[in-house]
Structure formats: structure tokens, C-alpha cells
Design a protein around this motif. Sequence first.
Motif, PDB file in Angstrom:
ATOM      1  N   ILE A  74      59.758   6.108  13.600  1.00 25.98           N
ATOM      2  CA  ILE A  74      59.618   4.643  13.764  1.00 25.98           C
ATOM      3  C   ILE A  74      58.535   3.702  12.815  1.00 25.98           C
ATOM      4  CG2 ILE A  74      59.741   2.636  15.218  1.00 25.98           C
ATOM      5  CD1 ILE A  74      60.466   4.774  17.778  1.00 25.98           C
ATOM      6  N   ALA A 112      59.560   0.511  12.015  1.00 28.78           N
ATOM      7  CA  ALA A 112      59.796  -1.064  11.767  1.00 28.78           C
ATOM      8  C   ALA A 112      57.968  -1.602  12.519  1.00 28.78           C
ATOM      9  CB  ALA A 112      60.458  -1.514  12.304  1.00 28.78           C
ATOM     10  N   SER A 113      57.423  -2.859  12.390  1.00 31.39           N
ATOM     11  CA  SER A 113      57.010  -3.989  12.938  1.00 31.39           C
ATOM     12  C   SER A 113      57.189  -4.876  14.074  1.00 31.39           C
ATOM     13  CB  SER A 113      55.625  -4.408  12.441  1.00 31.39           C
ATOM     14  OG  SER A 113      54.996  -3.267  11.636  1.00 31.39           O
ATOM     15  N   TYR A 114      56.507  -5.001  15.468  1.00 31.70           N
ATOM     16  CA  TYR A 114      56.916  -5.904  15.666  1.00 31.70           C
ATOM     17  C   TYR A 114      58.495  -5.296  16.681  1.00 31.70           C
ATOM     18  CZ  TYR A 114      53.476  -8.291  13.788  1.00 31.70           C
ATOM     19  OH  TYR A 114      51.374  -7.675  13.483  1.00 31.70           O
ATOM     20  N   LEU A 115      58.682  -4.268  17.052  1.00 30.15           N
ATOM     21  CA  LEU A 115      59.677  -3.977  17.814  1.00 30.15           C
ATOM     22  C   LEU A 115      59.958  -3.545  18.366  1.00 30.15           C
ATOM     23  CD1 LEU A 115      62.763  -2.322  16.591  1.00 30.15           C
ATOM     24  CD2 LEU A 115      61.811  -0.832  15.945  1.00 30.15           C
ATOM     25  N   THR A 116      60.664  -4.416  20.092  1.00 24.74           N
ATOM     26  CA  THR A 116      61.117  -3.280  20.831  1.00 24.74           C
ATOM     27  C   THR A 116      62.171  -2.259  21.095  1.00 24.74           C
ATOM     28  OG1 THR A 116      60.157  -5.748  21.930  1.00 24.74           O
ATOM     29  CG2 THR A 116      61.892  -4.361  23.611  1.00 24.74           C
ATOM     30  N   ILE A 117      62.084  -1.368  21.296  1.00 23.67           N
ATOM     31  CA  ILE A 117      63.026  -0.904  22.041  1.00 23.67           C
ATOM     32  C   ILE A 117      62.946  -0.820  23.588  1.00 23.67           C
ATOM     33  CG2 ILE A 117      63.475   1.866  22.122  1.00 23.67           C
ATOM     34  CD1 ILE A 117      62.058   2.623  19.475  1.00 23.67           C
ATOM     35  N   VAL A 134      54.231  -2.174  18.489  1.00 19.79           N
ATOM     36  CA  VAL A 134      55.636  -1.945  18.692  1.00 19.79           C
ATOM     37  C   VAL A 134      55.264  -1.625  19.990  1.00 19.79           C
ATOM     38  CG1 VAL A 134      57.146   0.276  18.872  1.00 19.79           C
ATOM     39  CG2 VAL A 134      56.423   0.216  16.333  1.00 19.79           C
TER      40      VAL A 134
END
Length: 340
Positions: free
Chosen positions: A9, A11-16, A45
Motif C-alpha cells: 500500500i 498511497a498516503s492519506y488512504l482509508t481502507i 493510512v
Amino acid sequence: MYSGDVCGIYASYLTIQGVNGRPRIDAAGKNAMGKATWVVVGNSVLIDNVEMFGSKVPDRNGAALRLEGTGFTLRNSFIHSNENGILSGANPLSDIVIEGTEFGRNGYGTGQTHNLYIGKVRSLMFRRNFSHDAHVGHNLKSRAQTNHILYNRFSSLRPGETGSTAAGQPSYEIDLPNAGTSYVIGNVIQQPAANQNGAMLAYGEEGATNTGHDLYVVNNTFVNDDTARGVFVMVGSGVTKPVLLQNNIFSGIGTLSTQVSTVAKTNYRSIAPGFVNRATYDLRPTPSPLVVNAGTDPGVSATGYSLTPVAQYKHVAFWIGRPVSSQLDIGAYESTSIAP
């Protein structure tokens, strides 16, 4: 069910986030980068509401989540049956938050893998979690410079008991091997009869190399189910400041603290304290003037952080406000509260 869903993973500032139920991610013999099911390289994250299990790698150190970025949050999840639950690298700028999550039966069995292993990061916030049955390793190990360990339950299955994972024999319930400014407040810390080490909370035993040597252990309920040995708080020789133990229940046999200079205030020690129903883990105190309204005001830390408990653990991996009517009860629960 997501089988073999492994990835890096970036990407930064990502919500899963899992929605419409909790997705189950089975590593199924696969891994990302030879490290983990998910390797989190990006910064800040957030992962919310997932179940992850089955992580294995050739070096027997496979994690469900390998943290390599700066800043990470995990919420409302279930991490179990991996060689490591969470494994983070060293990052002096990283702040890690873990809340509302269950960890169980993680560890390869060598004693070097754990439910959680947090490297030397800036801070760890670990609150309202349930960590249990680590396979030979620790239920929580953290080298963070600052640790907030608040309103959690650390307790494993008894022989023959059925739970969400297989039973394990953990070593330390909480291990803070390099010291650091650490707040252990409002937790249930229970050592099973079958365990790999008699100490429950270890602090600075691998060398107190972190800047802070302040350990505040306030309003916890310690239960030692091992009838042959026990150490409630083991403090390394390099820790330069007295540990504070205040308003704790210490149940069972064992050495209170290995540090001679430990400051112990208004704690309650007994082989068998009165609990509402110990067999069902209801560790609210029964009416006793030695516990009920017998706590004292813990005040604030050297840096001004309030040591007064404001919540208490509720199963599974939740919390509720602590209903103090007049004076604090000793231990992790108020006697007048609802069942945990």
C-alpha cells in the motif's frame, strides 16, 4: 472472503474500510515483498473493520500488517493466526493508533514473534483492545518513545476453554523493553496458568534506551492464574526513576515489583480478591471497604498528563465511561458499573 489478497500500500492519506460486514482476508500462502499480507508504505493510512489471518513468510516473521510509513491507524478489526499480528519498523516521526481491535494467537512460536511488535516509533496509542493467546511471544511489545496503554484487556484462554482463537501460552502480557514515558491505565492484565514467562508487565528489561523512564501504572486489575510463580511488574536495572503503582488490584501470588524504589499507593493485594464472577471475566469488585471508594487521586504525570481513569474496558474491544460516584474504586472497574 478474500483469499491471497496481498499487496503493498503506497498511497498516503488512504482509508481502507470494510462495509456491509467485516471482510476476511486470508493470506492463503501468499505474501507481499516477503514480509506481510499488507505492507503499508504510505503515510497516515487508516484501516478500519477488517479480519486478517494466515500470514506466513519464509523467514517465519510474516505479519498481517507490516508498517513502514509515517503515521498509521487501525480500528475495529480482528487480527489473528499470523506469524506476527502487526510488525512496525523504527521511525522516530511515526505515531501509531490502535483501537477497538482484537488480536489473538499470533506468533510463530519462537518467542521472537508477537500479537503486536511496535518498533522504535514516536508514540503508540493502544486503547480499548483485546489481546490474548499470543503463541509464545508477547500480547503487546512496544519500543515506542511514548506509550498510552489505556482500557484494554490482556487475557488468554484457560485450558479447555473455547474462544475466538486457539489457546496460547504468551510470555509477557505487556513488554516495553526500552522503557519510554508510558501510561498503563485502566487495563485488565491477566496471566494464564500456562505461560512462557512469569512476568506480566515488563519495562526496560532490554535496556532503558528511550529518553523517558517514567512508568505510570494506575487503576489496573492484575490477575495471576499461575499458582507457582509470578512478577506483576518487572523493571530493568537501567530505569532511573521510581515506577508509580497506584490504585491497582493485584490478584494471585507474585513479586509486586522488581524495582526497590517503586512508589506503591493505595493498591490492593490478595490471593483471591472478591470479583463479581471471575470465571466469566467479570472483574468488577464485590463490596469491600478495602477496594470500593478506597482509591486515591493519582493526579497528573510529570508532563501534566491526567492519570485519572475516565473509562473502563467492555468486551469485546470496546469501552464505556467510568461511573465514579464519589471516590475511585481500586482496580480497572467501578463496583457500580454494568457488566464488562
